[in-house]
Design a protein around this motif. Structure first.
Motif, PDB file in Angstrom:
ATOM      1  N   MET A   1      94.816 -13.358 -94.082  1.00  0.00           N
ATOM      2  CA  MET A   1      93.422 -13.390 -94.486  1.00  0.00           C
ATOM      3  C   MET A   1      93.147 -12.200 -95.411  1.00  0.00           C
ATOM      4  O   MET A   1      93.423 -11.062 -95.077  1.00  0.00           O
ATOM      5  N   ARG A   2      92.598 -12.459 -96.541  1.00  0.00           N
ATOM      6  CA  ARG A   2      92.324 -11.442 -97.548  1.00  0.00           C
ATOM      7  C   ARG A   2      91.050 -10.681 -97.187  1.00  0.00           C
ATOM      8  O   ARG A   2      90.028 -11.278 -96.868  1.00  0.00           O
ATOM      9  N   THR A   3      91.132  -9.357 -97.220  1.00  0.00           N
ATOM     10  CA  THR A   3      89.967  -8.524 -96.953  1.00  0.00           C
ATOM     11  C   THR A   3      89.097  -8.480 -98.197  1.00  0.00           C
ATOM     12  O   THR A   3      89.605  -8.365 -99.299  1.00  0.00           O
ATOM     13  N   ARG A   4      87.817  -8.585 -98.001  1.00  0.00           N
ATOM     14  CA  ARG A   4      86.889  -8.541 -99.131  1.00  0.00           C
ATOM     15  C   ARG A   4      85.983  -7.323 -98.999  1.00  0.00           C
ATOM     16  O   ARG A   4      85.330  -7.135 -97.976  1.00  0.00           O
ATOM     17  N   TRP A   5      85.968  -6.502-100.035  1.00  0.00           N
ATOM     18  CA  TRP A   5      85.042  -5.381-100.076  1.00  0.00           C
ATOM     19  C   TRP A   5      83.680  -5.913-100.503  1.00  0.00           C
ATOM     20  O   TRP A   5      83.590  -6.874-101.254  1.00  0.00           O
ATOM     21  N   PRO A   6      82.614  -5.296-100.081  1.00  0.00           N
ATOM     22  CA  PRO A   6      81.299  -5.699-100.562  1.00  0.00           C
ATOM     23  C   PRO A   6      81.184  -5.461-102.070  1.00  0.00           C
ATOM     24  O   PRO A   6      81.948  -4.702-102.640  1.00  0.00           O
ATOM     25  N   LYS A   7      80.212  -6.103-102.703  1.00  0.00           N
ATOM     26  CA  LYS A   7      80.051  -5.965-104.154  1.00  0.00           C
ATOM     27  C   LYS A   7      79.852  -4.519-104.573  1.00  0.00           C
ATOM     28  O   LYS A   7      80.248  -4.119-105.655  1.00  0.00           O
ATOM     29  N   ASN A   8      79.251  -3.711-103.735  1.00  0.00           N
ATOM     30  CA  ASN A   8      79.047  -2.303-104.073  1.00  0.00           C
ATOM     31  C   ASN A   8      80.197  -1.441-103.563  1.00  0.00           C
ATOM     32  O   ASN A   8      80.006  -0.302-103.200  1.00  0.00           O
ATOM     33  N   SER A   9      81.413  -1.987-103.564  1.00  0.00           N
ATOM     34  CA  SER A   9      82.565  -1.291-102.991  1.00  0.00           C
ATOM     35  C   SER A   9      82.862   0.022-103.682  1.00  0.00           C
ATOM     36  O   SER A   9      83.491   0.892-103.100  1.00  0.00           O
ATOM     37  N   ASN A  10      82.417   0.199-104.917  1.00  0.00           N
ATOM     38  CA  ASN A  10      82.656   1.475-105.576  1.00  0.00           C
ATOM     39  C   ASN A  10      82.012   2.624-104.817  1.00  0.00           C
ATOM     40  O   ASN A  10      82.499   3.741-104.851  1.00  0.00           O
ATOM     41  N   ASN A  11      80.914   2.353-104.107  1.00  0.00           N
ATOM     42  CA  ASN A  11      80.287   3.397-103.305  1.00  0.00           C
ATOM     43  C   ASN A  11      81.212   3.864-102.190  1.00  0.00           C
ATOM     44  O   ASN A  11      81.161   5.010-101.780  1.00  0.00           O
ATOM     45  N   LEU A  12      82.053   2.974-101.678  1.00  0.00           N
ATOM     46  CA  LEU A  12      82.997   3.331-100.623  1.00  0.00           C
ATOM     47  C   LEU A  12      84.111   4.204-101.155  1.00  0.00           C
ATOM     48  O   LEU A  12      84.805   4.854-100.396  1.00  0.00           O
ATOM     49  N   HIS A  30      95.034  -2.503-105.152  1.00  0.00           N
ATOM     50  CA  HIS A  30      96.191  -3.123-104.503  1.00  0.00           C
ATOM     51  C   HIS A  30      95.734  -3.918-103.280  1.00  0.00           C
ATOM     52  O   HIS A  30      95.704  -3.397-102.164  1.00  0.00           O
ATOM     53  N   PRO A  31      95.372  -5.181-103.490  1.00  0.00           N
ATOM     54  CA  PRO A  31      94.817  -5.991-102.390  1.00  0.00           C
ATOM     55  C   PRO A  31      95.725  -6.083-101.162  1.00  0.00           C
ATOM     56  O   PRO A  31      95.224  -6.097-100.044  1.00  0.00           O
ATOM     57  N   GLU A  32      97.036  -6.122-101.356  1.00  0.00           N
ATOM     58  CA  GLU A  32      97.926  -6.204-100.190  1.00  0.00           C
ATOM     59  C   GLU A  32      97.835  -4.938 -99.346  1.00  0.00           C
ATOM     60  O   GLU A  32      97.818  -4.997 -98.114  1.00  0.00           O
ATOM     61  N   LEU A  33      97.786  -3.795-100.015  1.00  0.00           N
ATOM     62  CA  LEU A  33      97.646  -2.530 -99.299  1.00  0.00           C
ATOM     63  C   LEU A  33      96.284  -2.456 -98.612  1.00  0.00           C
ATOM     64  O   LEU A  33      96.173  -1.988 -97.481  1.00  0.00           O
ATOM     65  N   LEU A  34      95.269  -2.958 -99.276  1.00  0.00           N
ATOM     66  CA  LEU A  34      93.929  -3.007 -98.694  1.00  0.00           C
ATOM     67  C   LEU A  34      93.946  -3.826 -97.403  1.00  0.00           C
ATOM     68  O   LEU A  34      93.349  -3.434 -96.404  1.00  0.00           O
ATOM     69  N   ASP A  35      94.657  -4.951 -97.412  1.00  0.00           N
ATOM     70  CA  ASP A  35      94.751  -5.781 -96.205  1.00  0.00           C
ATOM     71  C   ASP A  35      95.361  -4.996 -95.047  1.00  0.00           C
ATOM     72  O   ASP A  35      94.882  -5.054 -93.916  1.00  0.00           O
ATOM     73  N   LEU A  36      96.426  -4.253 -95.340  1.00  0.00           N
ATOM     74  CA  LEU A  36      97.078  -3.456 -94.295  1.00  0.00           C
ATOM     75  C   LEU A  36      96.149  -2.349 -93.798  1.00  0.00           C
ATOM     76  O   LEU A  36      96.043  -2.106 -92.601  1.00  0.00           O
ATOM     77  N   PHE A  37      95.485  -1.693 -94.734  1.00  0.00           N
ATOM     78  CA  PHE A  37      94.563  -0.614 -94.387  1.00  0.00           C
ATOM     79  C   PHE A  37      93.419  -1.138 -93.516  1.00  0.00           C
ATOM     80  O   PHE A  37      93.059  -0.539 -92.512  1.00  0.00           O
TER      81      PHE A  37
END
Length: 139
Positions: A1-12, A30-37
């Motif tokens: 399952m792919r993790t989705r950042w909110p549209k304002n993800s730059n704030n994070l 790096h979406p794959e790394l994001l999934d692991l994180f």
């Protein structure tokens, strides 16, 4: 399952000084790394053998030690659902300051290990062994 950042993800991805954090920049690119994180917190909630109360005390310790107001305040709410009260929270703060508390031996040992891991990025075998020996956990 792919993790989705909110549209304002730059704030994070921005530090409190307004700079893009390199670690967040890497995750955003790096979406794959994001999934692991993103999976790591879920693992702690669903698969960790730490009792929920102890897990939340450790997370409060890390939030307090790092000065992360978000982490600390966020986990105060979660911790309350697992039996952590105001006295326990004050004890975490006292432990951070090196003061004696009425927390159990395994709680104090676990907080000590969390402090060591957070500040030194390493935990000696004896530090790992202490909470395990106290709790009777062989793993």
């Amino acid at each position: 399952m792919r993790t989705r950042w909110p549209k304002n993800s730059n704030n994070l991805a921005v530090s409190r000084f307004g700079h893009l954090l390199n670690s967040r920049r890497v995750l955003l690119n790096h979406p794959e790394l994001l999934d692991l994180f993103a999976a790591t917190p879920q693992w702690f909630k669903s698969r960790s053998r730490l009792p929920a109360r102890l897990r939340e005390l450790v997370l409060l310790q890390i939030g307090c030690l790092t000065g992360s107001a978000y982490e600390f305040s966020h986990h105060i709410v979660i911790a309350a659902a697992h039996g952590v009260d105001g006295e326990d929270i004050r004890a975490v703060i006292a432990e951070t300051e090196g003061n004696e508390t009425d927390l159990s031996l395994v709680e104090r040992a676990s907080l000590s290990a969390a402090r060591r891991l957070t500040t030194e990025l390493d935990v000696e075998d004896v530090t790992w062994a202490q909470p395990k020996a106290i709790s009777g956990d062989s793993n």
